[in-house]
Structure formats: structure tokens, C-alpha cells
Motif scaffolding. Structure first.
Motif, short mmCIF file in Angstrom:
data_model
loop_
_atom_site.label_atom_id
_atom_site.label_comp_id
_atom_site.label_asym_id
_atom_site.label_seq_id
_atom_site.Cartn_x
_atom_site.Cartn_y
_atom_site.Cartn_z
N LYS A 79 -48.71 -34.39 -36.61
CA LYS A 79 -49.88 -34.72 -35.84
C LYS A 79 -51.21 -34.22 -36.64
O LYS A 79 -52.35 -34.18 -36.08
CB LYS A 79 -49.90 -33.82 -34.60
N THR A 95 -54.17 -38.55 -19.82
CA THR A 95 -54.01 -37.23 -20.40
C THR A 95 -55.06 -36.24 -19.85
O THR A 95 -54.88 -35.30 -19.34
CB THR A 95 -54.00 -37.14 -21.74
N ASP A 112 -53.27 -38.49 -30.44
CA ASP A 112 -51.66 -38.20 -30.09
C ASP A 112 -51.68 -37.48 -28.72
O ASP A 112 -52.43 -36.47 -28.33
CB ASP A 112 -51.34 -37.02 -31.05
N PRO A 113 -50.44 -38.09 -27.97
CA PRO A 113 -50.51 -37.48 -26.38
C PRO A 113 -50.36 -36.02 -26.24
O PRO A 113 -50.93 -35.54 -25.67
CB PRO A 113 -49.14 -38.20 -25.84
N ASP A 114 -49.36 -35.38 -27.44
CA ASP A 114 -49.19 -33.88 -27.27
C ASP A 114 -50.65 -33.22 -27.38
O ASP A 114 -51.14 -32.25 -26.99
CB ASP A 114 -48.36 -33.48 -28.16
N VAL A 115 -51.43 -33.69 -28.73
CA VAL A 115 -52.71 -33.18 -29.12
C VAL A 115 -53.83 -32.99 -27.88
O VAL A 115 -54.26 -32.33 -27.72
CB VAL A 115 -53.14 -33.52 -30.48
N TRP A 120 -56.99 -33.93 -37.47
CA TRP A 120 -56.01 -33.86 -36.42
C TRP A 120 -55.84 -35.14 -35.99
O TRP A 120 -56.76 -35.82 -35.89
CB TRP A 120 -56.25 -32.96 -35.27
N SER A 121 -54.66 -35.51 -35.48
CA SER A 121 -54.51 -36.89 -34.73
C SER A 121 -54.69 -36.69 -33.29
O SER A 121 -54.04 -36.32 -32.37
CB SER A 121 -52.84 -37.36 -34.73
#
Length: 239
Positions: free
Chosen positions: A58, A174, A81-84, A77-78
């Protein structure tokens, strides 16, 4: 790490390290002491390295010979990205993040409503109507209200039949989920049904201009809901 117990050892480790990076507890350039972390988390070195590989994928950490594993700058950073995204909205408390979300929605969603007015199928309209019914039925159930709102915006993007616009769901949903949890978890947000219904009715009438305008009004209400919540929180702190 009890708050992440349901995620398993590997997931717990990823979440805690991500939280520390996002909040600056582990700042840019910081070299991680793997032995100390292994002892603190009471995990095997294998689990710790697997967690770091997730964060490396990520863009949040990297490893170099003679330097070890270190925190990368935010620019690496990505961010999509859904988690980030989830970690940022839920835990970083970065000033301006919700402002960024509002600006993104103002760029994307009125245009999406306009496209939907031209392209929505009967199935798309049925999905939007179902979300409206769920929104009306949610009442004071914050979880149900959040789920219905997310379903509405997901259906709206799908109704554009533009794959790239639909991909914006990752960012919007998100951030919107965290925003909705804050607003619906507090007392007295405005009734969301009329503003959302106005968008659907404009789409049903195949009027792109009215659909875009109705979505703009919906977004204005969303901004006011957050502003009202922030004012209430400020007043409570003053007391």
C-alpha cells in the motif's frame, strides 16, 4: 490490541501499525524496530513481516538493505486503496479530509446524476427506489440509515453506466460511510429522504439539468449536517 481481536493476529498487526503511521506516532522516515514490535505485539517474526508486506504493497513502508524497514512519505501511499482510505477517515483525524471528500463529491456526483438521468435503466431506478424506501424505514436506526445512504450512492454511480465513474465508489463510499456514522450517530440530522428523492425524480423524468441541481442541493445539506455536528461538538467542549 483487543479492539482488533476479531481481525485475527495478522489483521490486528496490520491495523495497529497502520494507525500508528497515519497518526504520526511512526513518522515519515522512521525505521521500525522489528524485534521490539515482535515483543510488543507478541507475534512471530513471520506474522510481523507478513503485516509489513501488506503495508508495503500500500506504499506505507519500504525495506532497504542496511537501513531496514521504514515509513514512507505520505506522497508514496496508495491513497485510493480501500484500506488506506478507511484508515484515514476512521482514525487519522487529518484536518481537511472531509473537506476533500465534499469537494470530490461536488465534482463527481452532480455529473453522475446528470448521466444517470440520460442512461438509467428500469433496474437502476428500482435500485434507487429501494434505497429510498430503506432510508425512510431506517428511522432512528443509525446503522440502517448508513446502509441505505451507501446503497443510494452506489446505485447512483451504477446508473451512469460509466465504468470509470463507477470506480469512484471506492473513494466516495469509504469516506461517506465514516461521515454518515458521525452524522447519524449524533442527534438530529435533517431528514435525508426529500433531498435524495428529488434526485431520483429528476432522473426518472430524464432531466439531466434538474438531476445535477438536485444532487447539488443534497450535497449542500450534507455539508450543513457535518457543520452542525462540528458546532455541537465545539459547544460541548466549551461547556
Amino acid at each position: 490490541m483487543q479492539q482488533f481481536a476479531a481481525r485475527g493476529v495478522h489483521g490486528q498487526t496490520v491495523e495497529v501499525l497502520a494507525q500508528r503511521i497515519l497518526t504520526g506516532q511512526l513518522p515519515e522516515g522512521h525505521t521500525l524496530d522489528l524485534i521490539a514490535l515482535q515483543s510488543e505485539f507478541d507475534v512471530s517474526l513471520t506474522v510481523l513481516r507478513e503485516a509489513l508486506r501488506v503495508l508495503a504493497a500500500k506504499g506505507m513502508v519500504d525495506a532497504r538493505p542496511k537501513r531496514g524497514t521504514f515509513v514512507r512519505p505520505r506522497a508514496a501511499w496508495s491513497l485510493l486503496d480501500p484500506d488506506v482510505l478507511r484508515w484515514q477517515f476512521a482514525r487519522s483525524q487529518r484536518p481537511g479530509l472531509f473537506d476533500d471528500l465534499h469537494e470530490l463529491r461536488a465534482i463527481v456526483e452532480p455529473g453522475a446524476a446528470s448521466l444517470a438521468a440520460a442512461r438509467a435503466t428500469d433496474d437502476d431506478l428500482a435500485a434507487l427506489d429501494a434505497a429510498l424506501r430503506d432510508m425512510a424505514a431506517a428511522g432512528d436506526d443509525a446503522s440502517a440509515a448508513v446502509a441505505a445512504d451507501l446503497a443510494f450512492h452506489r446505485a447512483l454511480l451504477a446508473a451512469t453506466h460509466n465504468e470509470l465513474v463507477q470506480r469512484m465508489e471506492v473513494v466516495i463510499e469509504t469516506g461517506l460511510a465514516e461521515r454518515d456514522r458521525m452524522v447519524h450517530g449524533a442527534a438530529g440530522p435533517n431528514d435525508p429522504v426529500p433531498s435524495h428523492k428529488a434526485v431520483v425524480e429528476a432522473i426518472r423524468r430524464r432531466n439531466p439539468t434538474q438531476a445535477a441541481r438536485a444532487m447539488g442541493k443534497l450535497l449542500d445539506q450534507a455539508i450543513e449536517d457535518v457543520a452542525r455536528l462540528e458546532r455541537t461538538q465545539h459547544e460541548n467542549r466549551q461547556d
